[in-house]
Design a protein around this motif. Structure first.
Motif, PDB file in Angstrom:
ATOM      1  N   GLY A  41       0.862  -6.324   6.508  1.00  0.00           N
ATOM      2  CA  GLY A  41      -0.021  -5.674   5.504  1.00  0.00           C
ATOM      3  C   GLY A  41      -0.438  -4.860   6.440  1.00  0.00           C
ATOM      4  N   ASN A  56       6.617  -5.182   2.399  1.00  0.00           N
ATOM      5  CA  ASN A  56       6.282  -4.471   0.684  1.00  0.00           C
ATOM      6  C   ASN A  56       6.961  -5.503   0.257  1.00  0.00           C
ATOM      7  N   LEU A  59       4.522  -8.255  -0.916  1.00  0.00           N
ATOM      8  CA  LEU A  59       3.585  -8.175  -2.191  1.00  0.00           C
ATOM      9  C   LEU A  59       4.609  -8.140  -2.576  1.00  0.00           C
ATOM     10  N   ASP A  60       4.997  -7.438  -2.801  1.00  0.00           N
ATOM     11  CA  ASP A  60       5.574  -7.333  -4.182  1.00  0.00           C
ATOM     12  C   ASP A  60       6.481  -8.937  -5.262  1.00  0.00           C
ATOM     13  N   LYS A  63       3.038 -10.479  -6.122  1.00  0.00           N
ATOM     14  CA  LYS A  63       2.863 -10.360  -7.587  1.00  0.00           C
ATOM     15  C   LYS A  63       3.631 -10.367  -8.582  1.00  0.00           C
ATOM     16  N   ARG A  80      -4.480 -10.860  -0.637  1.00  0.00           N
ATOM     17  CA  ARG A  80      -3.886  -9.044  -0.637  1.00  0.00           C
ATOM     18  C   ARG A  80      -3.061  -8.840  -1.814  1.00  0.00           C
ATOM     19  N   SER A  81      -3.592  -7.348  -2.177  1.00  0.00           N
ATOM     20  CA  SER A  81      -3.003  -7.370  -3.681  1.00  0.00           C
ATOM     21  C   SER A  81      -2.739  -5.640  -3.161  1.00  0.00           C
ATOM     22  N   ARG A  82      -2.815  -5.161  -2.003  1.00  0.00           N
ATOM     23  CA  ARG A  82      -2.752  -3.764  -1.964  1.00  0.00           C
ATOM     24  C   ARG A  82      -2.122  -3.649  -0.734  1.00  0.00           C
ATOM     25  N   ASP A  83      -1.340  -2.168  -0.075  1.00  0.00           N
ATOM     26  CA  ASP A  83      -0.952  -2.517   1.546  1.00  0.00           C
ATOM     27  C   ASP A  83      -1.885  -1.992   2.158  1.00  0.00           C
ATOM     28  N   SER A  84      -2.325  -3.599   2.794  1.00  0.00           N
ATOM     29  CA  SER A  84      -4.149  -3.595   3.551  1.00  0.00           C
ATOM     30  C   SER A  84      -3.880  -4.311   4.739  1.00  0.00           C
TER      31      SER A  84
END
Ligand SMILES: [Zn+2]
Length: 206
Positions: A41, A56, A59-60, A63, A80-84
């Motif tokens: 991330g 990516n 994360l996909d 989620k 994490r729930s975003r690109d961090s």
């Protein structure tokens, strides 16, 4: 004499078995939450192959897994729930703040040997092995991909996480055909479904 000896042995065996079952029962407790760890991330893209960034894909799938588990009334926490960027110690720390949780880290694999394909689930404890095998079975039923043998791994994120922890390598994006599969949302949904099924199957058995 002989039969009395046999009877005593049988009684002793039964007693040992009973205690064994009671101990196993006492140890088995249902986990109530799942920490979902999307690998990499932010400034850490993970593997980059065939136009895809591992971070990516992780994360996909994370989620999708999150949504599936919430649908089944599981409490979930995402590291994490975003690109961090979240460092490995923080991922474990997030998990260690949860009560009665398991930890599932999501990754995709790559190798210079482009002929290698398949998914694998790694672990670092006996309970981790039980969870890993169940997730393996779940993925095997959900997707048409090669199952590779998961291994005991001394990964930092597994070592520093107190909860039963596994790390899922969902497939090799360095393998042209597997990369093409992984680029499909349907395949990633099936991966998430397989992981969710594997988790739910051991909900009362870890
Ligand atoms: Zn990775």
């Amino acid at each position: 004499m002989a039969s009395s000896l046999c009877f005593h042995r049988l009684r002793r065996t039964l007693a040992i078995l009973t205690v064994g079952i009671m101990v196993a029962g006492a140890n088995a407790q249902a986990f109530t939450s799942v920490v979902i760890d999307a690998g990499h991330g932010g400034r850490d893209p993970g593997s980059v192959w065939n136009g895809m960034f591992e971070k990516n894909l992780c994360l996909d799938v994370a989620k999708r897994l999150n949504a599936l588990l919430q649908d089944r009334n599981m409490k979930t926490v995402m590291t994490r729930s975003r690109d961090s960027y979240v460092d490995l110690g923080e991922r474990s720390a997030i998990s260690n703040r949860q009560e009665n949780a398991i930890f599932v880290s999501i990754h995709f694999n790559a190798s210079r040997n482009h002929s290698i394909s398949g998914f694998e689930v790694h672990y670092r404890s006996k309970r981790g092995l039980t969870l890993a095998k169940s997730i393996e079975r779940g993925i095997s039923k959900a997707v048409n991909a090669r199952k590779r043998e998961g291994e005991w791994k001394d990964y930092k994120v597994l070592r520093e996480t107190n909860a039963t922890a596994v790390l899922v390598e969902c497939g090799f994006i360095s393998h042209t055909k597997e990369a093409a599969r992984c680029s499909h949302p349907d395949h990633r949904q099936a991966l998430a479904q397989g992981i969710a099924n594997g988790i739910l199957a051991v909900k009362t058995k870890l």
